[in-house]
Design a protein around this motif. Structure first.
Motif, mmCIF file in Angstrom:
data_model
loop_
_atom_site.group_PDB
_atom_site.id
_atom_site.type_symbol
_atom_site.label_atom_id
_atom_site.label_comp_id
_atom_site.label_asym_id
_atom_site.label_seq_id
_atom_site.Cartn_x
_atom_site.Cartn_y
_atom_site.Cartn_z
ATOM 1 N N ARG A 2 0.825 -1.205 0.000
ATOM 2 C CA ARG A 2 0.000 0.000 0.000
ATOM 3 C C ARG A 2 0.858 1.252 0.000
ATOM 4 N NH1 ARG A 2 -4.188 -0.486 4.722
ATOM 5 N NH2 ARG A 2 -4.721 1.523 3.899
ATOM 6 N N LYS A 3 0.247 2.337 -0.379
ATOM 7 C CA LYS A 3 0.967 3.598 -0.369
ATOM 8 C C LYS A 3 1.352 3.964 1.055
ATOM 9 C CE LYS A 3 -1.137 5.379 -4.493
ATOM 10 N NZ LYS A 3 -1.889 6.445 -5.109
ATOM 11 N N ARG A 4 2.483 4.603 1.194
ATOM 12 C CA ARG A 4 3.013 4.876 2.522
ATOM 13 C C ARG A 4 2.375 6.084 3.191
ATOM 14 N NH1 ARG A 4 9.363 5.073 4.164
ATOM 15 N NH2 ARG A 4 8.979 5.095 6.375
ATOM 16 N N ASN A 24 2.650 9.936 7.502
ATOM 17 C CA ASN A 24 3.007 8.528 7.399
ATOM 18 C C ASN A 24 1.888 7.654 7.935
ATOM 19 O OD1 ASN A 24 5.479 8.957 6.251
ATOM 20 N ND2 ASN A 24 6.563 8.985 8.175
ATOM 21 N N ARG A 25 1.583 6.610 7.191
ATOM 22 C CA ARG A 25 0.509 5.697 7.561
ATOM 23 C C ARG A 25 0.956 4.772 8.688
ATOM 24 N NH1 ARG A 25 -4.011 4.087 4.550
ATOM 25 N NH2 ARG A 25 -3.233 5.283 2.810
ATOM 26 N N TRP A 26 2.226 4.342 8.640
ATOM 27 C CA TRP A 26 2.739 3.407 9.640
ATOM 28 C C TRP A 26 3.970 3.971 10.326
ATOM 29 C CZ3 TRP A 26 1.941 1.584 4.549
ATOM 30 C CH2 TRP A 26 0.770 0.846 4.392
ATOM 31 N N LEU A 31 6.178 -0.600 9.715
ATOM 32 C CA LEU A 31 6.528 -0.687 8.301
ATOM 33 C C LEU A 31 7.509 -1.828 8.066
ATOM 34 C CD1 LEU A 31 6.239 0.565 5.499
ATOM 35 C CD2 LEU A 31 8.179 2.031 6.056
ATOM 36 N N LYS A 35 6.798 -5.044 5.666
ATOM 37 C CA LYS A 35 7.669 -5.414 4.547
ATOM 38 C C LYS A 35 8.131 -6.857 4.676
ATOM 39 C CE LYS A 35 9.672 -0.965 3.274
ATOM 40 N NZ LYS A 35 10.918 -0.186 3.216
#
Length: 50
Positions: A2-4, A24-26, A31, A35
Motif C-alpha cells: 500500500r501507499k506509505r 506517514n501511515r505506519w 513498516l 515489509k
C-alpha cells in the motif's frame, strides 16, 4: 504494498493548508514488520508455484 502516505479527505487547501500534507501511515517498526511479512508471503507463493 500500500501507499506509505495517508490521504487526508476532510481538509480544504484554502481553509486548512497545514492539513493537506501527507502523513506517514505506519510507524517505522510497523513498516518493517509489514515489509518482512509481505516478502515472506511472496516467497511462499513462488515456492508453491514450483
Amino acid at each position: 504494498m500500500r501507499k506509505r502516505l495517508k490521504r487526508k479527505r476532510r481538509s480544504c487547501a484554502l481553509c486548512k493548508p497545514y492539513k493537506m500534507g501527507g502523513e506517514n501511515r505506519w510507524k517505522p517498526k510497523e513498516l518493517e514488520v509489514l515489509k518482512r511479512s509481505e516478502s515472506e508471503i511472496r516467497q511462499a507463493a513462488r515456492e508453491e508455484q514450483l
